[in-house]
Scaffold this motif. Structure first.
Motif, PDB file in Angstrom:
ATOM      1  N   ARG A 101      17.691  63.668 -17.719  1.00  0.00           N
ATOM      2  CA  ARG A 101      17.205  63.225 -19.026  1.00  0.00           C
ATOM      3  C   ARG A 101      17.441  64.295 -20.086  1.00  0.00           C
ATOM      4  O   ARG A 101      17.825  63.984 -21.212  1.00  0.00           O
ATOM      5  N   LYS A 149       8.426  77.158 -15.587  1.00  0.00           N
ATOM      6  CA  LYS A 149       9.453  76.628 -14.669  1.00  0.00           C
ATOM      7  C   LYS A 149       9.745  77.655 -13.580  1.00  0.00           C
ATOM      8  O   LYS A 149       9.821  77.328 -12.394  1.00  0.00           O
ATOM      9  N   ARG A 197       4.385  63.889 -10.975  1.00  0.00           N
ATOM     10  CA  ARG A 197       5.147  63.121  -9.976  1.00  0.00           C
ATOM     11  C   ARG A 197       5.683  64.051  -8.883  1.00  0.00           C
ATOM     12  O   ARG A 197       5.296  63.937  -7.741  1.00  0.00           O
ATOM     13  N   ALA A 198       6.560  64.990  -9.245  1.00  0.00           N
ATOM     14  CA  ALA A 198       7.181  65.842  -8.222  1.00  0.00           C
ATOM     15  C   ALA A 198       6.129  66.712  -7.520  1.00  0.00           C
ATOM     16  O   ALA A 198       6.078  66.773  -6.294  1.00  0.00           O
ATOM     17  N   LEU A 199       5.279  67.376  -8.304  1.00  0.00           N
ATOM     18  CA  LEU A 199       4.251  68.224  -7.689  1.00  0.00           C
ATOM     19  C   LEU A 199       3.249  67.372  -6.921  1.00  0.00           C
ATOM     20  O   LEU A 199       2.784  67.741  -5.842  1.00  0.00           O
ATOM     21  N   ARG A 205       6.432  64.580 -15.856  1.00  0.00           N
ATOM     22  CA  ARG A 205       7.112  64.051 -14.670  1.00  0.00           C
ATOM     23  C   ARG A 205       7.095  65.071 -13.533  1.00  0.00           C
ATOM     24  O   ARG A 205       6.874  64.729 -12.373  1.00  0.00           O
ATOM     25  N   ILE A 206       7.359  66.351 -13.867  1.00  0.00           N
ATOM     26  CA  ILE A 206       7.406  67.376 -12.818  1.00  0.00           C
ATOM     27  C   ILE A 206       6.017  67.567 -12.202  1.00  0.00           C
ATOM     28  O   ILE A 206       5.865  67.610 -10.983  1.00  0.00           O
ATOM     29  N   MET A 249      12.347  58.550  -8.519  1.00  0.00           N
ATOM     30  CA  MET A 249      10.896  58.432  -8.546  1.00  0.00           C
ATOM     31  C   MET A 249      10.272  59.586  -9.337  1.00  0.00           C
ATOM     32  O   MET A 249       9.320  59.401 -10.080  1.00  0.00           O
ATOM     33  N   GLU A 250      10.837  60.763  -9.152  1.00  0.00           N
ATOM     34  CA  GLU A 250      10.290  61.928  -9.848  1.00  0.00           C
ATOM     35  C   GLU A 250      10.679  61.946 -11.324  1.00  0.00           C
ATOM     36  O   GLU A 250      10.165  62.747 -12.086  1.00  0.00           O
ATOM     37  N   GLY A 251      11.626  61.118 -11.705  1.00  0.00           N
ATOM     38  CA  GLY A 251      11.916  60.970 -13.123  1.00  0.00           C
ATOM     39  C   GLY A 251      13.157  61.675 -13.629  1.00  0.00           C
ATOM     40  O   GLY A 251      13.406  61.688 -14.818  1.00  0.00           O
ATOM     41  N   TRP A 263      16.342  72.499  -9.424  1.00  0.00           N
ATOM     42  CA  TRP A 263      15.131  73.015  -8.759  1.00  0.00           C
ATOM     43  C   TRP A 263      13.930  72.421  -9.465  1.00  0.00           C
ATOM     44  O   TRP A 263      13.843  72.488 -10.689  1.00  0.00           O
ATOM     45  N   TRP A 264      12.994  71.870  -8.734  1.00  0.00           N
ATOM     46  CA  TRP A 264      11.828  71.221  -9.331  1.00  0.00           C
ATOM     47  C   TRP A 264      12.259  70.262 -10.435  1.00  0.00           C
ATOM     48  O   TRP A 264      11.830  70.368 -11.587  1.00  0.00           O
ATOM     49  N   SER A 265      13.152  69.357 -10.067  1.00  0.00           N
ATOM     50  CA  SER A 265      13.596  68.245 -10.928  1.00  0.00           C
ATOM     51  C   SER A 265      14.530  68.608 -12.078  1.00  0.00           C
ATOM     52  O   SER A 265      15.067  67.728 -12.725  1.00  0.00           O
ATOM     53  N   LEU A 300       3.696  64.822  -5.203  1.00  0.00           N
ATOM     54  CA  LEU A 300       4.176  64.432  -3.875  1.00  0.00           C
ATOM     55  C   LEU A 300       3.732  65.428  -2.801  1.00  0.00           C
ATOM     56  O   LEU A 300       3.769  65.130  -1.614  1.00  0.00           O
ATOM     57  N   ASN A 301       3.329  66.635  -3.219  1.00  0.00           N
ATOM     58  CA  ASN A 301       2.911  67.666  -2.272  1.00  0.00           C
ATOM     59  C   ASN A 301       1.397  67.696  -2.059  1.00  0.00           C
ATOM     60  O   ASN A 301       0.885  68.540  -1.356  1.00  0.00           O
ATOM     61  N   ILE A 334      17.010  76.795 -18.825  1.00  0.00           N
ATOM     62  CA  ILE A 334      16.112  76.176 -19.808  1.00  0.00           C
ATOM     63  C   ILE A 334      15.973  77.119 -21.004  1.00  0.00           C
ATOM     64  O   ILE A 334      16.014  76.695 -22.166  1.00  0.00           O
ATOM     65  N   GLU A 354       9.365  77.591  -9.398  1.00  0.00           N
ATOM     66  CA  GLU A 354      10.473  77.924  -8.494  1.00  0.00           C
ATOM     67  C   GLU A 354      10.107  79.052  -7.534  1.00  0.00           C
ATOM     68  O   GLU A 354      10.473  79.023  -6.365  1.00  0.00           O
ATOM     69  N   ALA A 378       3.725  74.925  -1.229  1.00  0.00           N
ATOM     70  CA  ALA A 378       3.465  73.573  -1.729  1.00  0.00           C
ATOM     71  C   ALA A 378       3.880  72.524  -0.714  1.00  0.00           C
ATOM     72  O   ALA A 378       3.306  71.455  -0.645  1.00  0.00           O
ATOM     73  N   PHE A 379       4.905  72.829   0.059  1.00  0.00           N
ATOM     74  CA  PHE A 379       5.423  71.830   0.995  1.00  0.00           C
ATOM     75  C   PHE A 379       6.012  72.553   2.198  1.00  0.00           C
ATOM     76  O   PHE A 379       6.187  73.767   2.185  1.00  0.00           O
ATOM     77  N   LEU A 394       5.980  78.027  -5.656  1.00  0.00           N
ATOM     78  CA  LEU A 394       5.857  76.813  -4.850  1.00  0.00           C
ATOM     79  C   LEU A 394       7.085  76.652  -3.959  1.00  0.00           C
ATOM     80  O   LEU A 394       7.901  75.758  -4.131  1.00  0.00           O
ATOM     81  N   VAL A 411      14.312  64.676 -14.387  1.00  0.00           N
ATOM     82  CA  VAL A 411      14.025  65.431 -15.610  1.00  0.00           C
ATOM     83  C   VAL A 411      15.264  66.143 -16.154  1.00  0.00           C
ATOM     84  O   VAL A 411      15.539  66.134 -17.351  1.00  0.00           O
ATOM     85  N   GLY A 420       9.310  65.728 -19.675  1.00  0.00           N
ATOM     86  CA  GLY A 420       9.732  66.220 -18.358  1.00  0.00           C
ATOM     87  C   GLY A 420       8.620  66.950 -17.620  1.00  0.00           C
ATOM     88  O   GLY A 420       8.512  66.865 -16.407  1.00  0.00           O
ATOM     89  N   ALA A 456      14.959  78.101 -14.515  1.00  0.00           N
ATOM     90  CA  ALA A 456      14.331  78.635 -15.723  1.00  0.00           C
ATOM     91  C   ALA A 456      15.303  79.336 -16.689  1.00  0.00           C
ATOM     92  O   ALA A 456      15.237  79.092 -17.894  1.00  0.00           O
TER      93      ALA A 456
END
Lengths: 184, 154
Positions: free
Chosen positions: B106, A91, A148-150, A144-145, B99-101, B58-60, A152-153, B67, A95, A103-104, A98, B103, A141, B64
């Protein structure tokens, strides 16, 4: 040969998945593995302050990783799923590496625009420490990250692969992983 | 009621810090606070009955260090926890997050409650599109955050 990047956090908790991905990618790509064991697992205050400037990267190691990501045609991830998502090490890598410009890019209206123009495939290979039933409560998750999220780039045409296992010593898992990696 | 606020941000020089401080002021001195960036102690998790998470998405999902803290704190179920409140900011909009879910949502609204009391209550307090928000949007978000924890004041 395109370049393939394997980003891995705690591969020792994933059985032989890392070796399987390396083997699966080796015929068609120059493979580079980034083990995040010694990568600082949090964004620092200086990095946070630099995030919205023109030079968001302050650490040479992050700069090296960012360059590899930008040139990669295949980006794969090998990690154990912790609390319904990627572990802190991975994670933090997302952060810190990217960031805008990698990444974007952020347009004038602060909307995200894709920047991973060389990317052709993303693959994720993970071992869940939770049971199938526990995982279902909140879903995967990490998937999904990363898908889906990545995604998108990345360019619209993208190959993806996702292989997961709920058992660390599942004999068939490395085989499935290698087979999926071969397709990327 | 034992309210534990779990906050996570690298800088005190941030909007997040002002949200966190408003939340802590509202909860009052009977509550406890852990800043997972500076001192990720697990001392208070067994004491807590109500958890309030304050963090940037950050990133859905949560940063860190949060987490990491959650994984350590919930290495075993915490059946005494009866409510979870999540106060968070997002760079992108509600649509993109869906759309990204979602995270982080959830994790905190579905995952963790499965490890808490059977009837654990949850409350989601988001600010979307923070980079395009106005001063007024942010002020209203702080008000919403404060209102969301007023019920937890001892």
């Amino acid at each position: 040969m395109g370049s393939a990047l394997i980003v891995t956090s705690e591969p020792e908790r994933c059985g032989n998945a890392l070796e399987a991905v390396q083997a699966g990618l080796a015929n068609r790509h120059d493979v580079r593995t980034l083990d995040l064991a010694s990568f600082r697992p949090s964004m620092s205050e200086a990095e946070w302050k630099a995030y919205h400037t023109d030079t968001p990267i302050t650490d040479p190691r992050v700069a090296e990783h960012a360059e590899l990501v930008q040139h990669a045609a295949v980006l794969t991830f090998v990690y154990p799923t912790v609390m319904w998502g990627p572990p802190p090490g991975l994670k933090a890598w997302l952060e810190r590496v990217l960031v805008p410009g990698v990444a974007f890019v952020l347009d004038d209206n602060h909307r995200v625009r894709p920047n991973l123009t060389n990317l052709r495939a993303i693959g994720g290979f993970t071992v869940h420490e939770q049971t199938r039933r526990e995982l279902r409560v909140a879903g995967d998750g990490g998937k999904r990250i990363l898908l889906r999220a990545l995604r998108l780039n990345a360019p619209r045409r993208l190959t993806t692969a996702w292989v997961h296992s709920h058992a660390l010593h599942d004999d068939r898992f490395p085989g499935f992983v290698e087979q999926a990696a071969r397709r990327l | 009621m034992n309210v534990l606020t779990v906050s996570c941000h690298p800088s005190d020089d941030s909007f997040h810090a002002s949200v966190r401080d408003a939340v802590l002021d509202t909860i009052g001195p009977a509550g406890r606070h852990v800043d997972v960036y500076r001192d990720p102690t697990l001392e208070d998790i067994a004491w807590a009955t109500d958890l309030v998470f304050v963090y940037p998405t950050w990133w859905s999902t949560a940063p860190a260090p949060m987490i990491d803290w959650i994984a350590a704190a919930f290495s075993e179920p915490r059946r005494q926890v009866v409510s979870i409140t999540a106060i968070t900011t997002h760079g992108s909009g509600r649509f993109v997050n869906t759309m990204e879910g979602h995270v982080g949502k959830r994790l905190l609204m579905l995952g963790l409650p499965s490890l808490c009391a059977r009837k654990c209550r949850t409350l989601w307090v988001p600010l979307y599109n923070i980079d395009r928000s106005t001063h007024r949007d942010r002020a209203r978000f702080v008000e919403r955050a404060v209102r969301s924890v007023q019920r937890l004041r001892v």
